[in-house]
Design an enzyme around this catalytic site. Sequence first.
Site, PDB file in Angstrom:
ATOM      1  N   TRP A  44      16.667  65.515 -19.948  1.00 50.59           N
ATOM      2  CA  TRP A  44      17.326  64.221 -19.756  1.00 50.59           C
ATOM      3  C   TRP A  44      16.302  63.134 -19.505  1.00 50.59           C
ATOM      4  O   TRP A  44      16.468  61.985 -19.938  1.00 50.59           O
ATOM      5  CB  TRP A  44      18.305  64.297 -18.573  1.00 50.59           C
ATOM      6  CG  TRP A  44      18.972  62.995 -18.243  1.00 50.59           C
ATOM      7  CD1 TRP A  44      20.152  62.533 -18.757  1.00 50.59           C
ATOM      8  CD2 TRP A  44      18.504  61.972 -17.348  1.00 50.59           C
ATOM      9  NE1 TRP A  44      20.450  61.287 -18.239  1.00 50.59           N
ATOM     10  CE2 TRP A  44      19.453  60.914 -17.364  1.00 50.59           C
ATOM     11  CE3 TRP A  44      17.381  61.839 -16.536  1.00 50.59           C
ATOM     12  CZ2 TRP A  44      19.305  59.763 -16.608  1.00 50.59           C
ATOM     13  CZ3 TRP A  44      17.229  60.688 -15.766  1.00 50.59           C
ATOM     14  CH2 TRP A  44      18.177  59.670 -15.803  1.00 50.59           C
ATOM     15  N   HIS A  45      15.222  63.478 -18.818  1.00 54.62           N
ATOM     16  CA  HIS A  45      14.222  62.476 -18.454  1.00 54.62           C
ATOM     17  C   HIS A  45      13.393  61.996 -19.649  1.00 54.62           C
ATOM     18  O   HIS A  45      12.796  60.921 -19.576  1.00 54.62           O
ATOM     19  CB  HIS A  45      13.280  63.026 -17.379  1.00 54.62           C
ATOM     20  CG  HIS A  45      13.859  62.967 -15.999  1.00 54.62           C
ATOM     21  ND1 HIS A  45      14.713  63.937 -15.509  1.00 54.62           N
ATOM     22  CD2 HIS A  45      13.732  62.042 -15.011  1.00 54.62           C
ATOM     23  CE1 HIS A  45      15.071  63.613 -14.279  1.00 54.62           C
ATOM     24  NE2 HIS A  45      14.504  62.471 -13.954  1.00 54.62           N
ATOM     25  N   GLY A  46      13.340  62.755 -20.698  1.00 56.32           N
ATOM     26  CA  GLY A  46      12.576  62.278 -21.848  1.00 56.32           C
ATOM     27  C   GLY A  46      12.480  63.313 -22.942  1.00 56.32           C
ATOM     28  O   GLY A  46      12.564  64.522 -22.696  1.00 56.32           O
ATOM     29  N   PHE A  85      13.799  56.234 -19.704  1.00 59.16           N
ATOM     30  CA  PHE A  85      14.600  57.445 -19.684  1.00 59.16           C
ATOM     31  C   PHE A  85      16.032  57.168 -20.122  1.00 59.16           C
ATOM     32  O   PHE A  85      16.793  58.065 -20.329  1.00 59.16           O
ATOM     33  CB  PHE A  85      14.598  58.062 -18.278  1.00 59.16           C
ATOM     34  CG  PHE A  85      13.213  58.375 -17.778  1.00 59.16           C
ATOM     35  CD1 PHE A  85      12.261  58.886 -18.651  1.00 59.16           C
ATOM     36  CD2 PHE A  85      12.855  58.137 -16.473  1.00 59.16           C
ATOM     37  CE1 PHE A  85      10.979  59.165 -18.199  1.00 59.16           C
ATOM     38  CE2 PHE A  85      11.574  58.422 -16.009  1.00 59.16           C
ATOM     39  CZ  PHE A  85      10.635  58.931 -16.878  1.00 59.16           C
TER      40      PHE A  85
END
Length: 467
Positions: A321-323, A467
């Site tokens: 999810w963060h990248g 993000f």
Amino acid sequence: MVFSSVFFLFFYLPVVLIIYYITPLKWRNAVLLVFNLIFYAWGEPVYIVIMFASIAIDYTHGMLVEKCKARGNDKGARWAVASSVFFNLALLFFFKYWDFIAGSLRSVGIGFMPTLGLSLPIGISFYTFQTMSYTIDVYRGDARAQRNIVNFGTFVTLFPQLIAGPIIKYKDLDDQIDHRTYHVEQFASGVQVFVVGLAKKVLLANNLGMLWDAYKAMPVEQLTTAGAWLGLLAFAFQIYFDFSGYSDMAVGLGRMLGFEFMRNFNYPYISKSLTEFWRRWHISLGSWFREYLYIPLGGNRVSKPRLFFNLIVVWAATGIWHGASWNFLLWGLFFAAMLILEKGFLLQYLRKTPAAVQHIYTLFFLMISWALFAVEDFSRMGAWLAAMFGFAGGGLADAAAGYYLRSYLPMLIIAVVASTPLSARLWDRLPEKPMKVILPVLLLGGLVLSTAYLVDATYNPFLYFRF
């Protein structure tokens, strides 16, 4: 448009507040929706179309779910929820992960997916999660379907938390969207929280970010053990004050507009375990994954092997999810492994040790995790981790590390204190009368100093925007 900009502080925000408060109550959501869309379109006018599509799809699906449930058609309601979730995940996949997967496949000789080179819509990871949870909550009966599309659009595009959270579930904001109260104390509290967040971002995160950038740009063969730890310490404080500062500003802006948002950080660096850390860090994201992924998988009411599987799934999802990068997946799996160890046996032994040992254990593994998070190139990451454990090309220390430590030591000491509840506890012990005099002076001083930095500075990123 970012909160920590002179234009936002001294033009956009005052205009929004003046027009918002002179508007009759029944029209305030419509006015706010317009300002929300202007705020989002300011940086990416093309992607405003995606925002309209997201509003339309989830608005209609919410009503469809409620209609099917009212008729006893549970299968139809489930299909409506599934199609809404599919739309949001497809949107996120296309813009955030398509090129990542295409590039990964091409690196192993599979080239059927072309890279598109599309820029990532700002905040897409946040607002897709918010709208996705809406139809799920309507299906579960935790929220009513919103029948006013203006009110629903206001929820989706609410500018204080649109592009970097906190992630607000519709059921937590349902009543506030339709009916909210306004009072001076709430507005004043919002101003206070906003200025504190601004100071965190501008005075701490930005300055410590320059130290991290200096080390991040350094050739790995010149990196020393002391430099590797000092650089990551700067990054640890930068990302905390950057994101918690933004979250504070979002909460403060929400209060100025009559909303109450959830707290997103609760002094995570005082944690005594990684399990506790994740109860205190990015609380809205952890709450979202727990409610909409971890618990549906069975949560912790399952056998130990299934519990460990659930943790791996949730933390792989949290990482990616963060990248769209393999290092974020590795970062998520690192925490999955550590939490499995803690839940399996480690916590029961850790709790028997002195508090200082528990803190050192937590901070040590957090620093390793930040190396995985911050350094995306795997070869460079390996060299950085090796440097942390004494295998540095530049040796244990050098003159540069000493210079940076001396230069940034006052800022690091302030960051340490500011990341604990100490200052808040001391403040609460002040007598009420001196507090009423000191508070406006401190807030004005923080605003003036932050503004001076913004006028003079060229370095003003927001880490979580990507993000």
